[in-house]
Design a protein around this motif. Structure first.
Motif, short mmCIF file in Angstrom:
data_model
loop_
_atom_site.label_atom_id
_atom_site.label_comp_id
_atom_site.label_asym_id
_atom_site.label_seq_id
_atom_site.Cartn_x
_atom_site.Cartn_y
_atom_site.Cartn_z
N TRP A 1 -4.44 -12.72 3.70
CA TRP A 1 -3.50 -12.58 2.59
C TRP A 1 -4.16 -12.24 1.27
CZ3 TRP A 1 0.17 -17.30 3.77
CH2 TRP A 1 1.07 -16.91 4.77
N ARG A 2 -5.46 -12.49 1.12
CA ARG A 2 -6.12 -12.04 -0.10
C ARG A 2 -6.02 -10.52 -0.22
NH1 ARG A 2 -12.12 -14.45 -0.19
NH2 ARG A 2 -12.20 -13.35 1.81
N ARG A 3 -6.08 -9.83 0.89
CA ARG A 3 -6.07 -8.37 0.91
C ARG A 3 -4.67 -7.80 1.13
NH1 ARG A 3 -11.59 -7.76 1.47
NH2 ARG A 3 -12.55 -9.61 2.41
N TYR B 1 -1.01 -6.37 -7.03
CA TYR B 1 -1.59 -7.28 -6.04
C TYR B 1 -1.69 -8.70 -6.59
CZ TYR B 1 -2.84 -4.01 -2.34
OH TYR B 1 -2.80 -3.12 -1.28
N ASP B 2 -2.11 -8.84 -7.85
CA ASP B 2 -2.22 -10.18 -8.43
C ASP B 2 -0.86 -10.84 -8.54
OD1 ASP B 2 -4.99 -10.07 -8.74
OD2 ASP B 2 -4.85 -9.14 -10.72
N ALA C 1 0.83 -1.21 0.00
CA ALA C 1 0.00 0.00 0.00
C ALA C 1 0.86 1.26 0.00
CB ALA C 1 -0.94 -0.01 1.20
N GLN C 2 1.95 1.24 0.76
CA GLN C 2 2.83 2.40 0.81
C GLN C 2 3.56 2.59 -0.50
OE1 GLN C 2 3.09 4.60 3.57
NE2 GLN C 2 3.98 5.79 1.90
N ASP D 1 -6.76 -15.60 -3.92
CA ASP D 1 -7.82 -15.10 -4.79
C ASP D 1 -8.08 -13.62 -4.51
OD1 ASP D 1 -8.16 -17.62 -5.84
OD2 ASP D 1 -9.87 -18.12 -4.54
N ARG D 2 -8.68 -12.95 -5.47
CA ARG D 2 -9.14 -11.59 -5.21
C ARG D 2 -10.31 -11.64 -4.21
NH1 ARG D 2 -9.36 -8.37 -11.03
NH2 ARG D 2 -7.10 -8.27 -11.40
N PRO D 3 -10.33 -10.75 -3.23
CA PRO D 3 -11.38 -10.81 -2.21
C PRO D 3 -12.61 -10.02 -2.62
CG PRO D 3 -9.82 -9.10 -1.63
CD PRO D 3 -9.30 -9.74 -2.92
#
Length: 433
Positions: A315-317, A51-52, A25-26, A151-153
């Motif tokens: 961990w999805r996020r 992220y993916d 995020a940073q 997976d994507r959440p």
């Protein structure tokens, strides 16, 4: 920005994360600050690629036969964004900002190669040292269970029953195809994003501003529900953080009784004041970390401990966290969990309950912490939470949670694959009356 620029940006950000060991995020925020020409759609698409790539970098590397960042990002573009390899190559033709990608044959082969011949940790997309720990708690289907953490959440919301109801909120969020959660009776779900899309900013919606709902994963909602608080009770949320579970408890108690919200970190606790005001919670007293809680000792019907943990269930996020996690960091968390359990137990009255929650699926942080706690604090026994889950939560057929035997009782573990939620562990302990 054209696709080539987005791919190059994703590679640049991933390199920054690897080199400087920074949270994703940073790194994304800093890149956006220094590249203000990038529009919101560009930043969203780049973020998805990053992220993916972090979620599945081991399995992508295996299938692409390369662990270079350009290969990982190409894999994310092909699979997660749904781009045909040839279409990807064509889109980058003549783009001076495009990175060099693997050759066409390798990218085409990527689509047909799986991880069946790879070690379990590769298919699970986790570090090698965690593989035996995951297998121990998740059983023979552990690779698939762990892979679901990549997976994507979805975007989950909790209806604030102090101000609204689920049908009303569903109608307000109809433009986003919101649906009722399968397990939480107050949960609403917006499906995971697809390709280079993005979730709606629900916090600018009128319903959010009016306090009709809060953003909260369904698993976190269930953990609060399984605390089984009721109107009139005295409750201590000992690790309240930003207050997500505090608000859920307040609604379950219909604004009666008293909830004491405490956290040792003032910065984590800071957002709770605005959230309580918006939600209309009147039965919550927030305690500054310096406050003396001696007056609460032995007086609480329920003490909720949302313990500090490794966050393996999230961990999805936060996919970058799994690559930063170390055995040393795990050991530090175990010591913190023991300390917070011992401290929180002081406030449970005879006949009251201690509710232990983590957003982890590691046995060391969950079952083993309860088993280590019991000899230190005589008079506590583990309840059968599986029965509560069947009564309060489960809808439909099939097992939707792991039943974890603990010292003669049963705790619960939720996972993305089995429960459709983030990973959570919940155990309730009753103090002898």
């Amino acid at each position: 920005m054209r696709l080539g620029g987005r791919l190059s940006a994703a590679i640049e950000i991933l390199s920054d994360i690897e080199t400087r060991h920074r949270p994703v995020a940073q790194a994304l925020k800093d890149w956006g600050t220094s590249h203000r020409f990038a529009g919101s759609k560009d930043r969203s698409a780049i973020g998805n690629l990053v992220y993916d790539a972090l979620r599945r970098k081991r399995s992508y590397a295996h299938r692409m036969e390369s662990d270079e960042l350009n290969a990982i990002v190409a894999a994310a573009a092909i699979e997660a964004m749904g781009l045909d390899p040839q279409a990807l190559a064509d889109a980058l033709e003549g783009d001076k900002f495009a990175p060099e990608l693997p050759d066409a044959a390798r990218m085409a082969a990527f689509l047909h190669k799986d991880v069946s011949d790879a070690p379990g940790a590769v298919g699970a997309d986790i570090p090698d040292w965690l593989a035996p720990k995951f297998e121990a708690v998740l059983g023979e289907n552990w690779v698939a269970e762990a892979a679901a953490l990549s997976d994507r959440p979805p975007l989950d919301l909790r209806v604030n029953t102090l101000k609204s109801d689920r049908e009303k909120v569903l109608e307000a969020l109809k433009p986003f195809d919101a649906t009722a959660c399968e397990l939480s009776p107050v949960g609403i779900r917006i499906a995971p994003i697809e390709a280079d899309g993005r979730h709606p900013n629900v916090q600018i919606e009128a319903g959010f501003q009016k306090g009709w709902f809060e953003v909260q994963d369904e698993g976190s909602q269930l953990a609060a529900l399984l605390a089984s608080t009721a109107p009139g009770m005295q409750v201590l949320d000992y690790c309240a953080g930003a207050g997500g579970k505090t608000l859920a408890l307040s609604a379950a108690m219909e604004n009666s009784g008293q909830i004491h919200a405490h956290d040792s970190d003032r910065q984590r606790l800071a957002p709770i004041y605005d959230r309580l005001k918006r939600a209309g919670c009147r039965n919550v007293q927030v305690h500054d970390p310096r406050d003396d809680l001696a007056g609460l000792e032995g007086a609480m019907d329920v003490v909720l401990v949302d313990a500090p943990c490794t966050g393996t269930g999230t961990w999805r996020r936060r996919p970058d966290a799994k690559w930063r996690l170390s055995e040393g960091a795990l050991e530090k968390r175990l010591a913190e969990q023991d300390a917070v359990l011992d401290e929180a137990a002081r406030y449970v009255k005879p006949g009251g309950r201690l509710v232990y929650v983590t957003c982890s699926i590691l046995g060391e942080e969950n079952r083993e912490r309860i088993e280590a706690f019991l000899p230190r604090r005589a008079g506590f026994g583990v309840e059968n939470l599986a029965a509560s889950f069947e009564t309060l939560v489960r809808q439909g057929e099939g097992t939707r949670a792991f039943h974890v035997p603990v010292a003669g009782g049963t705790a619960l573990m939720l996972t993305p694959l089995t429960s459709g939620t983030d990973g959570f562990f919940v155990s309730t302990l009753r103090r002898a009356g």
